[in-house]
Scaffold this motif. Structure first.
Motif, PDB file in Angstrom:
ATOM      1  N   THR A  93       0.816  -1.213   0.000  1.00 55.34           N
ATOM      2  CA  THR A  93       0.000   0.000   0.000  1.00 55.34           C
ATOM      3  C   THR A  93       0.848   1.261   0.000  1.00 55.34           C
ATOM      4  OG1 THR A  93      -0.138  -0.085   2.421  1.00 55.34           O
ATOM      5  CG2 THR A  93      -1.922  -1.120   1.164  1.00 55.34           C
ATOM      6  N   ARG A  94       2.124   1.150   0.354  1.00 55.09           N
ATOM      7  CA  ARG A  94       2.983   2.326   0.462  1.00 55.09           C
ATOM      8  C   ARG A  94       4.058   2.404  -0.609  1.00 55.09           C
ATOM      9  NH1 ARG A  94       0.568   1.147   4.845  1.00 55.09           N
ATOM     10  NH2 ARG A  94       0.145   2.712   6.462  1.00 55.09           N
ATOM     11  N   VAL A  95       4.098   1.438  -1.492  1.00 57.29           N
ATOM     12  CA  VAL A  95       5.108   1.417  -2.554  1.00 57.29           C
ATOM     13  C   VAL A  95       4.465   1.815  -3.874  1.00 57.29           C
ATOM     14  CG1 VAL A  95       6.638  -0.062  -3.901  1.00 57.29           C
ATOM     15  CG2 VAL A  95       6.542  -0.309  -1.429  1.00 57.29           C
ATOM     16  N   GLU A  96       5.065   2.765  -4.546  1.00 58.85           N
ATOM     17  CA  GLU A  96       4.553   3.169  -5.853  1.00 58.85           C
ATOM     18  C   GLU A  96       4.717   2.024  -6.845  1.00 58.85           C
ATOM     19  OE1 GLU A  96       6.524   6.671  -7.076  1.00 58.85           O
ATOM     20  OE2 GLU A  96       5.708   7.928  -5.465  1.00 58.85           O
ATOM     21  N   VAL A  97       3.812   1.942  -7.783  1.00 62.75           N
ATOM     22  CA  VAL A  97       3.819   0.822  -8.714  1.00 62.75           C
ATOM     23  C   VAL A  97       5.103   0.782  -9.535  1.00 62.75           C
ATOM     24  CG1 VAL A  97       2.639   2.087 -10.560  1.00 62.75           C
ATOM     25  CG2 VAL A  97       2.411  -0.404 -10.410  1.00 62.75           C
ATOM     26  N   GLY A  98       5.685   1.957  -9.815  1.00 60.85           N
ATOM     27  CA  GLY A  98       6.919   1.988 -10.591  1.00 60.85           C
ATOM     28  C   GLY A  98       8.122   1.458  -9.860  1.00 60.85           C
ATOM     29  N   ALA A  99       8.017   1.275  -8.518  1.00 63.42           N
ATOM     30  CA  ALA A  99       9.141   0.751  -7.738  1.00 63.42           C
ATOM     31  C   ALA A  99       9.161  -0.767  -7.710  1.00 63.42           C
ATOM     32  CB  ALA A  99       9.081   1.285  -6.306  1.00 63.42           C
ATOM     33  N   ILE A 100       8.132  -1.410  -8.255  1.00 58.82           N
ATOM     34  CA  ILE A 100       8.073  -2.871  -8.275  1.00 58.82           C
ATOM     35  C   ILE A 100       8.949  -3.393  -9.405  1.00 58.82           C
ATOM     36  CG2 ILE A 100       6.546  -4.853  -8.616  1.00 58.82           C
ATOM     37  CD1 ILE A 100       4.347  -3.241  -7.314  1.00 58.82           C
ATOM     38  N   TRP A 101       9.688  -4.429  -9.103  1.00 59.70           N
ATOM     39  CA  TRP A 101      10.624  -4.994 -10.065  1.00 59.70           C
ATOM     40  C   TRP A 101       9.887  -5.415 -11.344  1.00 59.70           C
ATOM     41  CZ3 TRP A 101      15.848  -5.310  -9.995  1.00 59.70           C
ATOM     42  CH2 TRP A 101      16.450  -6.121 -10.951  1.00 59.70           C
ATOM     43  N   GLY A 102      10.379  -4.932 -12.479  1.00 54.15           N
ATOM     44  CA  GLY A 102       9.798  -5.312 -13.765  1.00 54.15           C
ATOM     45  C   GLY A 102       8.808  -4.309 -14.318  1.00 54.15           C
ATOM     46  N   VAL A 103       8.455  -3.289 -13.527  1.00 48.98           N
ATOM     47  CA  VAL A 103       7.533  -2.251 -14.001  1.00 48.98           C
ATOM     48  C   VAL A 103       8.360  -1.011 -14.341  1.00 48.98           C
ATOM     49  CG1 VAL A 103       5.529  -0.835 -13.472  1.00 48.98           C
ATOM     50  CG2 VAL A 103       5.690  -3.175 -12.564  1.00 48.98           C
ATOM     51  N   GLY A 104       8.562  -0.769 -15.623  1.00 54.66           N
ATOM     52  CA  GLY A 104       9.389   0.343 -16.065  1.00 54.66           C
ATOM     53  C   GLY A 104       8.622   1.652 -16.153  1.00 54.66           C
ATOM     54  N   ARG A 105       9.317   2.678 -16.644  1.00 49.45           N
ATOM     55  CA  ARG A 105       8.716   4.010 -16.689  1.00 49.45           C
ATOM     56  C   ARG A 105       7.513   4.083 -17.624  1.00 49.45           C
ATOM     57  NH1 ARG A 105      13.923   7.626 -17.862  1.00 49.45           N
ATOM     58  NH2 ARG A 105      14.355   5.779 -19.121  1.00 49.45           N
ATOM     59  N   GLN A 106       7.639   3.511 -18.816  1.00 51.99           N
ATOM     60  CA  GLN A 106       6.527   3.567 -19.763  1.00 51.99           C
ATOM     61  C   GLN A 106       5.327   2.765 -19.266  1.00 51.99           C
ATOM     62  OE1 GLN A 106       6.507   5.635 -22.313  1.00 51.99           O
ATOM     63  NE2 GLN A 106       8.582   6.266 -21.689  1.00 51.99           N
ATOM     64  N   LEU A 107       5.603   1.598 -18.688  1.00 53.62           N
ATOM     65  CA  LEU A 107       4.507   0.790 -18.153  1.00 53.62           C
ATOM     66  C   LEU A 107       3.861   1.492 -16.958  1.00 53.62           C
ATOM     67  CD1 LEU A 107       2.854  -1.758 -18.197  1.00 53.62           C
ATOM     68  CD2 LEU A 107       4.634  -2.921 -16.900  1.00 53.62           C
ATOM     69  N   THR A 108       4.664   2.199 -16.161  1.00 48.78           N
ATOM     70  CA  THR A 108       4.118   2.956 -15.029  1.00 48.78           C
ATOM     71  C   THR A 108       3.134   4.017 -15.504  1.00 48.78           C
ATOM     72  OG1 THR A 108       6.123   2.597 -13.705  1.00 48.78           O
ATOM     73  CG2 THR A 108       4.709   4.444 -13.071  1.00 48.78           C
ATOM     74  N   LYS A 109       3.483   4.722 -16.584  1.00 51.61           N
ATOM     75  CA  LYS A 109       2.583   5.745 -17.129  1.00 51.61           C
ATOM     76  C   LYS A 109       1.257   5.122 -17.575  1.00 51.61           C
ATOM     77  CE  LYS A 109       6.308   8.776 -18.776  1.00 51.61           C
ATOM     78  NZ  LYS A 109       6.933   9.394 -19.986  1.00 51.61           N
ATOM     79  N   ARG A 110       1.315   3.971 -18.228  1.00 52.89           N
ATOM     80  CA  ARG A 110       0.094   3.325 -18.692  1.00 52.89           C
ATOM     81  C   ARG A 110      -0.766   2.858 -17.516  1.00 52.89           C
ATOM     82  NH1 ARG A 110       1.683  -1.293 -22.687  1.00 52.89           N
ATOM     83  NH2 ARG A 110      -0.611  -1.433 -22.793  1.00 52.89           N
ATOM     84  N   LEU A 111      -0.099   2.326 -16.476  1.00 46.82           N
ATOM     85  CA  LEU A 111      -0.851   1.886 -15.306  1.00 46.82           C
ATOM     86  C   LEU A 111      -1.466   3.071 -14.567  1.00 46.82           C
ATOM     87  CD1 LEU A 111       1.585  -0.877 -13.990  1.00 46.82           C
ATOM     88  CD2 LEU A 111      -0.677  -1.243 -14.989  1.00 46.82           C
ATOM     89  N   ASN A 112      -0.711   4.152 -14.444  1.00 45.79           N
ATOM     90  CA  ASN A 112      -1.262   5.361 -13.812  1.00 45.79           C
ATOM     91  C   ASN A 112      -2.476   5.869 -14.567  1.00 45.79           C
ATOM     92  OD1 ASN A 112       1.982   6.763 -12.810  1.00 45.79           O
ATOM     93  ND2 ASN A 112       0.729   5.152 -11.902  1.00 45.79           N
ATOM     94  N   HIS A 113      -2.423   5.780 -15.885  1.00 46.84           N
ATOM     95  CA  HIS A 113      -3.554   6.218 -16.712  1.00 46.84           C
ATOM     96  C   HIS A 113      -4.798   5.379 -16.416  1.00 46.84           C
ATOM     97  CE1 HIS A 113      -5.539   8.121 -20.117  1.00 46.84           C
ATOM     98  NE2 HIS A 113      -5.897   6.924 -20.562  1.00 46.84           N
TER      99      HIS A 113
END
Length: 324
Positions: free
Chosen positions: A86-106
């Motif tokens: 609950t306290r870790v941003e999705v982009g800090a998870i191993w295997g989730v890169g910057r571009q994938l983070t943007k898509r997930l945030n969207h």
């Protein structure tokens, strides 16, 4: 049950936090007033200050959590796991890169817990199978089995860029010889023989006069003999070498790998015991303790390694020391 997965948070200190007695996946550290909001860094910084003020412990051992190390955190209970997610941003998870983070945030997914709640089937459809596996692993499901014995390689390639540009055939022979012996050692280690050999040399791709040359040889009888392979490699190297170039890289490839069969009774005199003895000596006293004269003629070509990272998984002297 230990929960698989790794989250790169980068905590530096060791606070001891106590969880709410409410239990379950929504447990939060109370610790006499540990922060419920803010960034992970702010929460840990305040928790560290509280831990120091309280002597390093907020509660009894049964309900205490301990964060240790530089970015390594043991997730051995469900409430710890959920608290971290609950306290870790999705982009800090191993295997989730910057571009994938943007898509997930969207899509409204910002934290690890929100990603873990996502349907794996929908994730595979929209983002691919890798993210679907990540979601399953965040929920405690193992997706990749442990490979206890890796399968034999179908091809062995040994290649290195030079520490300095090489212009002479003698130095190239030293480099190629080292590659051949290393490749032949790998062959014997996996119990294979090679029926083909390739040698190549090349300048830098940014050179004013670029040059890349290679040659291949099919062996009459498959072998793992370092001496025979070296002799063949030297002939290939002599054919492809050209004066006037500053070479930046050389390499060899052993292909057509198979299990050993009947030796060539009329071919080169090959003593398997000699190669086994060389491997045993090099394994005991260090790499290249026993090597051909070609390999030690010059080491100016050797790769610069002053910034080489420690080999934590293969060298005893590089293992970090844990004091507790």
């Amino acid at each position: 049950e230990a929960y698989p997965g790794a989250v790169d948070v980068g905590w530096k200190k060791v606070p001891i936090l106590k969880t709410d007695d409410g239990g379950g996946g929504g447990g939060t550290p109370t610790g006499g007033g540990a922060p419920a909001g803010g960034s992970v860094a702010e929460q840990i910084e305040e928790a560290n200050a509280q831990a120091e003020a309280s002597g390093g412990n907020f509660g009894d051992d049964e309900h205490s959590w301990e964060y240790q190390g530089n970015g390594v955190f043991v997730l051995d209970t469900a409430d710890k796991w959920q608290w971290v997610l609950t306290r870790v941003e999705v982009g800090a998870i191993w295997g989730v890169g910057r571009q994938l983070t943007k898509r997930l945030n969207h899509c409204g997914i910002y934290s690890g817990s929100e990603l873990a709640a996502m349907c794996p089937a929908l994730a595979q459809r929209d983002f691919g199978v890798v993210l679907a596996r990540t979601i399953k692993e965040l929920n405690g499901e193992r997706c990749l089995p442990l490979e206890e014995a890796p399968p034999p390689k179908q091809q062995i390639v040994c290649s290195r860029s030079f520490g300095e540009k090489v212009t002479t055939l003698t130095e190239l022979k030293a480099a190629v010889t080292g590659h051949v012996w290393r490749g032949a050692e790998k062959l014997r280690r996996q119990g294979s023989v090679a029926s083909g050999l390739q040698v190549w040399i090349s300048t830098s791709r940014h050179s004013a006069t670029p040059c890349h040359r290679s040659d291949t040889l099919e062996l009459a009888v498959a072998t793992d003999n370092s001496q025979l392979l070296t002799a063949k490699a030297m002939k290939l190297l002599a054919r492809i070498f050209r004066e006037g170039y500053s070479y930046a890289k050389a390499g060899i490839a052993l292909f057509g790998l198979s299990e050993p069969r009947q030796s060539d009774l009329f071919g080169d005199n090959y003593n398997p015991a000699l190669m086994a003895t060389v491997d045993a000596i090099n394994q005991k006293f260090g790499k290249a303790t026993v090597s051909p004269a070609y390999g030690v003629a010059s080491n100016r070509w050797a790769m610069k390694r002053q910034f080489l990272s420690p080999a934590y998984t293969t060298r005893w002297e590089d293992l970090p020391v844990v004091r507790c």
